[in-house]
Scaffold this motif. Structure first.
Motif, short mmCIF file in Angstrom:
data_model
loop_
_atom_site.label_atom_id
_atom_site.label_comp_id
_atom_site.label_asym_id
_atom_site.label_seq_id
_atom_site.Cartn_x
_atom_site.Cartn_y
_atom_site.Cartn_z
N SER A 281 0.83 -1.21 0.00
CA SER A 281 0.00 0.00 0.00
C SER A 281 0.86 1.25 0.00
CB SER A 281 -0.93 0.00 1.22
OG SER A 281 -1.76 -1.13 1.22
N THR A 282 1.93 1.23 0.79
CA THR A 282 2.83 2.39 0.84
C THR A 282 3.48 2.64 -0.52
OG1 THR A 282 3.33 1.95 3.17
CG2 THR A 282 4.88 3.35 1.95
N GLY A 283 3.95 1.57 -1.15
CA GLY A 283 4.58 1.72 -2.46
C GLY A 283 3.61 2.19 -3.52
N LEU A 284 2.39 1.67 -3.48
CA LEU A 284 1.37 2.09 -4.45
C LEU A 284 1.07 3.58 -4.28
CD1 LEU A 284 -1.82 0.21 -5.51
CD2 LEU A 284 -2.00 2.58 -4.83
N GLY A 285 0.86 4.00 -3.03
CA GLY A 285 0.53 5.40 -2.78
C GLY A 285 1.66 6.34 -3.18
N THR A 286 2.87 5.96 -2.83
CA THR A 286 4.03 6.80 -3.16
C THR A 286 4.22 6.92 -4.67
OG1 THR A 286 5.13 6.11 -1.11
CG2 THR A 286 6.51 7.09 -2.83
N THR A 287 4.05 5.81 -5.38
CA THR A 287 4.25 5.81 -6.83
C THR A 287 3.19 6.64 -7.54
OG1 THR A 287 5.24 3.61 -6.74
CG2 THR A 287 4.45 4.36 -8.88
N VAL A 288 1.94 6.47 -7.14
CA VAL A 288 0.86 7.24 -7.77
C VAL A 288 1.02 8.72 -7.45
CG1 VAL A 288 -1.62 7.65 -7.80
CG2 VAL A 288 -0.75 5.32 -7.83
N ALA A 289 1.42 9.02 -6.21
CA ALA A 289 1.62 10.42 -5.83
C ALA A 289 2.76 11.04 -6.62
CB ALA A 289 1.91 10.53 -4.33
N GLY A 290 3.80 10.25 -6.87
CA GLY A 290 4.97 10.78 -7.56
C GLY A 290 4.83 10.85 -9.06
N THR A 291 4.13 9.89 -9.66
CA THR A 291 4.07 9.82 -11.13
C THR A 291 2.65 9.92 -11.70
OG1 THR A 291 3.89 7.40 -11.14
CG2 THR A 291 6.11 8.34 -11.16
N GLY A 292 1.64 9.66 -10.87
CA GLY A 292 0.27 9.64 -11.38
C GLY A 292 -0.17 10.95 -11.99
N VAL A 293 0.14 12.06 -11.30
CA VAL A 293 -0.24 13.38 -11.81
C VAL A 293 0.48 13.67 -13.12
CG1 VAL A 293 -0.23 15.85 -11.33
CG2 VAL A 293 -0.73 14.24 -9.49
N LEU A 294 1.75 13.27 -13.20
CA LEU A 294 2.52 13.52 -14.41
C LEU A 294 1.97 12.74 -15.59
CD1 LEU A 294 6.15 13.45 -12.94
CD2 LEU A 294 4.54 15.36 -13.09
N ILE A 295 1.59 11.48 -15.34
CA ILE A 295 1.00 10.66 -16.40
C ILE A 295 -0.30 11.30 -16.89
CG2 ILE A 295 -0.06 8.42 -16.91
CD1 ILE A 295 1.96 7.19 -14.95
N ALA A 296 -1.11 11.79 -15.94
CA ALA A 296 -2.38 12.43 -16.30
C ALA A 296 -2.15 13.69 -17.13
CB ALA A 296 -3.17 12.76 -15.04
N LEU A 297 -1.19 14.52 -16.73
CA LEU A 297 -0.88 15.74 -17.48
C LEU A 297 -0.36 15.40 -18.88
CD1 LEU A 297 0.80 17.89 -14.68
CD2 LEU A 297 -1.42 18.29 -15.75
N GLY A 298 0.48 14.35 -18.97
CA GLY A 298 0.97 13.92 -20.27
C GLY A 298 -0.15 13.45 -21.18
N ALA A 299 -1.13 12.77 -20.60
CA ALA A 299 -2.28 12.28 -21.37
C ALA A 299 -3.12 13.45 -21.89
CB ALA A 299 -3.14 11.36 -20.51
N ILE A 300 -3.31 14.48 -21.06
CA ILE A 300 -4.07 15.66 -21.48
C ILE A 300 -3.37 16.36 -22.64
CG2 ILE A 300 -4.91 17.94 -20.78
CD1 ILE A 300 -5.19 16.78 -17.92
N LEU A 301 -2.05 16.54 -22.50
CA LEU A 301 -1.28 17.19 -23.56
C LEU A 301 -1.36 16.39 -24.86
CD1 LEU A 301 0.63 19.44 -24.44
CD2 LEU A 301 2.53 18.09 -23.53
#
Length: 473
Positions: free
Chosen positions: A74-94
Motif C-alpha cells: 500500500s505504501t509503495g502504491l501510494g508513493t508511486t501514484v503520488a509521484g508519477t500519477g499526476v505527471l501521467i495524467a498531465l501527459g495524457a491531457i497534452l
C-alpha cells in the motif's frame, strides 16, 4: 529456515543477511515474479491484479507477516501514484490536445511535404520522435498509423520501409524518455535526477532510433515485403476540422516541458555547489527558480495550459470543447495508473523484504557492471511478462540499492539501462506485438521478423550507448 520479517529488514537493511536468508529471499523473489508471469500469460489476468497477488506471495514466502506485506504494498502504491500519477495524467491531457486539435497531423504533414523519397524513412522516425514525446506508445501508433499507411500507399513503398522507422521512434521515446510512465517510475525508484536522465536519454535515443529505424527498415522491407491493408486506413482527427494550429507553435508546445526540464538540469550542472554534495539542489535564487520551473509537475502543467490556447483555441475549440477533450483524455489512462501504482507496490515489497540488500551482498563478488546487471534483470522480466512497464518497475525496485553510492550521471544511466532492457524482444505475450500485427496486417512470423527484431535492436544498441557513456562521463 530463517524467517524474515519485513519490519525487521526495513528497520535495519544495512545488516548483512545470512546465507539461509539469501536463499529464502531468492526463492521469494522467484515465486513472486513467477506468479505475476503465470497470471498475466497463462490466466490472462490483468497486470494490476497480478502485481497485487505477486506482491503478497513475495511477502509470504519471505516470511513476512501478511499485514506487513500489505502495508509495504500500500505504501509503495501510494508513493508511486503520488509521484508519477499526476505527471501521467498531465501527459495524457497534452497528448489528447495534440491529437484532437490536429496539431499532430500538422507536424506530420509539414515534415512529409519537405521529405524526398530517399529521406522518407528518416522523416518518419523524426515525426515519431516529436509526436511520441508527450504521448503513450499505443496512442502514438493510433496517431501515426494513418500517415504510415497513406505514405506507403501513395509513394509505393514497402510498408516496413515506412512503418519500422515510425515504430522505432515511438518505442525509443516510450522506453527511455520522461514523462513516459516507465522512465518516471524508474527515476523515482533509484533517486535519479530527472533533467539529467532526460538529457542523457535523448543522447542515447538518437543513435538507437536511427539504427533500429531507418537503417534496419532496409532489411525488414526485404524480409517482409507487404503493402498497406486497405481496411486499416482510418480517418484522421483533423479531417473534420476547419482549421488547425501551425507547425511552429505546435512543435514549440510539445517541446516546452522538455526545454523547461532540461533548463533545470543545465542550471544544476553549471551552478551546482560542490560543497553541498552530489545531487544537492543548486544554491542561490537562480537555483531555486529553476528548481520550480524545471520540476516535472510545473513543466507539464505549464505545457497543458499553454496547449489549451496554442492548440485548442487555434483549432477553433470553445472552452466547452477543450473541457471535454481534457475529460476524455483521463479515462483511458486509468488502467495505466493502476498498473504503475501496483508495480510501485511490488517494488516497495521487494525493498522492505530486503531484496535490495541481498542483491548488494550477492553481487559484491561479481565482476559485472551494475548497468549491465540492471539491463539483464529488466530483459528477463520483459521476456517473461511482455510488459515494458512491469519490467521497468520491477527491475528498478531490485537494483535501486545499487544506486545509493552513484553520482548524478551514473544514476541517470542506470535508469536508461533499465529502460533499454525493458524493450527487449517483444513477442506474443506483449499487447504491443498484437497491436502492430493487426494494424499492419502481418502474420505472427512476419511480426517476429520485423517488430520483435526491431525492439531487440533498440534494447541492444541502447545498452551499448549507455555503457559507452558510462566510460566517458
Amino acid at each position: 529456515m530463517t524467517h524474515l520479517s519485513v519490519e525487521m529488514l526495513a528497520a535495519d537493511a544495512t545488516e548483512p543477511i545470512t546465507s539461509a536468508g539469501h536463499a529464502q529471499l531468492g526463492i521469494a523473489v522467484l515465486a513472486g515474479i513467477a506468479v505475476i508471469v503465470l497470471l498475466i500469460t497463462k490466466f490472462k489476468l490483468h497486470a494490476f491484479l497480478s502485481l497485487i497477488i505477486g506482491s503478497l506471495v513475495l511477502g509470504a514466502v519471505a516470511g513476512a507477516p501478511l499485514d506487513k506485506a500489505i502495508t509495504s504494498f500500500s505504501t509503495g502504491l501510494g508513493t508511486t501514484v503520488a509521484g508519477t500519477g499526476v505527471l501521467i495524467a498531465l501527459g495524457a491531457i497534452l497528448g489528447k490536445l495534440l491529437a484532437d486539435s490536429g496539431g499532430a497531423d500538422q507536424i506530420v504533414d509539414t515534415i512529409l511535404a519537405k521529405a524526398s523519397r530517399r529521406t522518407m524513412p528518416w522523416a518518419m522516425v523524426l515525426i515519431a520522435g516529436i509526436v511520441g514525446l508527450p504521448i503513450f506508445f499505443e496512442v502514438g501508433i493510433v496517431l501515426l498509423i494513418p500517415v504510415v499507411l497513406l505514405v506507403a500507399k501513395r509513394g509505393n513503398f514497402s510498408l516496413m520501409r515506412i512503418g519500422i522507422p515510425a515504430l522505432a521512434g515511438l518505442s525509443v521515446m516510450h522506453g527511455l524518455i520522461p514523462p513516459h510512465p516507465g522512465p518516471l517510475v524508474a527515476i523515482d525508484a533509484v533517486g535519479a535526477n530527472l533533467g539529467v536522465t532526460l538529457a542523457l536519454g535523448v543522447v542515447v535515443a538518437i543513435p538507437t532510433a536511427i539504427v533500429a529505424g531507418p537503417l534496419f527498415s532496409r532489411y525488414a522491407a526485404r524480409w517482409v515485403d507487404i503493402r498497406p491493408p486497405e481496411q486499416m486506413v482510418p480517418e484522421r482527427a483533423s479531417d473534420d476540422l476547419e482549421k488547425r494550429p501551425g507547425f511552429g507553435i505546435t512543435v514549440a508546445t510539445v517541446l516546452l516541458p522538455v526545454v523547461m526540464m532540461l533548463a533545470k538540469a543545465l542550471v544544476d550542472i553549471v551552478i551546482d555547489d560542490p560543497a553541498a554534495g552530489v545531487g544537492a539542489p543548486p544554491s542561490g535564487s537562480w537555483g531555486r527558480v529553476f528548481d520550480v520551473v524545471g520540476s516535472p509537475l510545473i513543466a507539464l502543467l505549464t505545457a497543458v495550459v499553454v496547449a489549451m490556447f496554442t492548440l485548442g483555441r487555434a483549432a477553433g475549440f470553445t472552452r466547452g470543447r477543450i473541457a471535454v477533450t481534457v475529460e476524455k483524455s483521463l479515462a483511458p489512462i486509468a488502467g495505466v495508473l493502476l498498473i504503475v501504482g501496483a508495480g510501485g507496490g511490488f517494488k516497495q515489497t521487494l525493498v522492505d523484504a530486503g531484496v535490495g540488500q541481498m542483491i548488494l551482498d550477492v553481487s559484491k563478488g561479481w565482476h559485472l557492471s551494475t548497468l549491465l546487471l540492471a539491463w539483464l534483470i529488466a530483459v528477463t522480466i520483459r521476456l517473461a511478462t511482455g510488459s515494458a512497464t512491469v519490467a521497468t518497475i520491477s527491475a528498478a525496485g531490485l537494483v535501486a540499492p545499487l544506486a545509493a553510492d552513484m553520482g548524478t550521471t551514473h544514476g541517470a544511466l542506470l535508469v536508461l539501462a533499465i529502460g533499454c532492457g525493458s524493450l527487449f524482444f517483444s513477442h506474443v505475450n506483449d499487447a504491443g506485438f498484437w497491436l502492430v500485427k493487426e494494424y499492419f496486417g502481418m502474420s505472427v512470423g512476419q511480426t517476429l521478423k520485423t517488430w520483435s527484431v526491431m525492439e531487440t535492436l533498440i534494447s541492444v544498441v541502447g545498452i551499448i550507448c549507455v555503457l559507452l557513456l558510462s566510460l566517458v562521463l
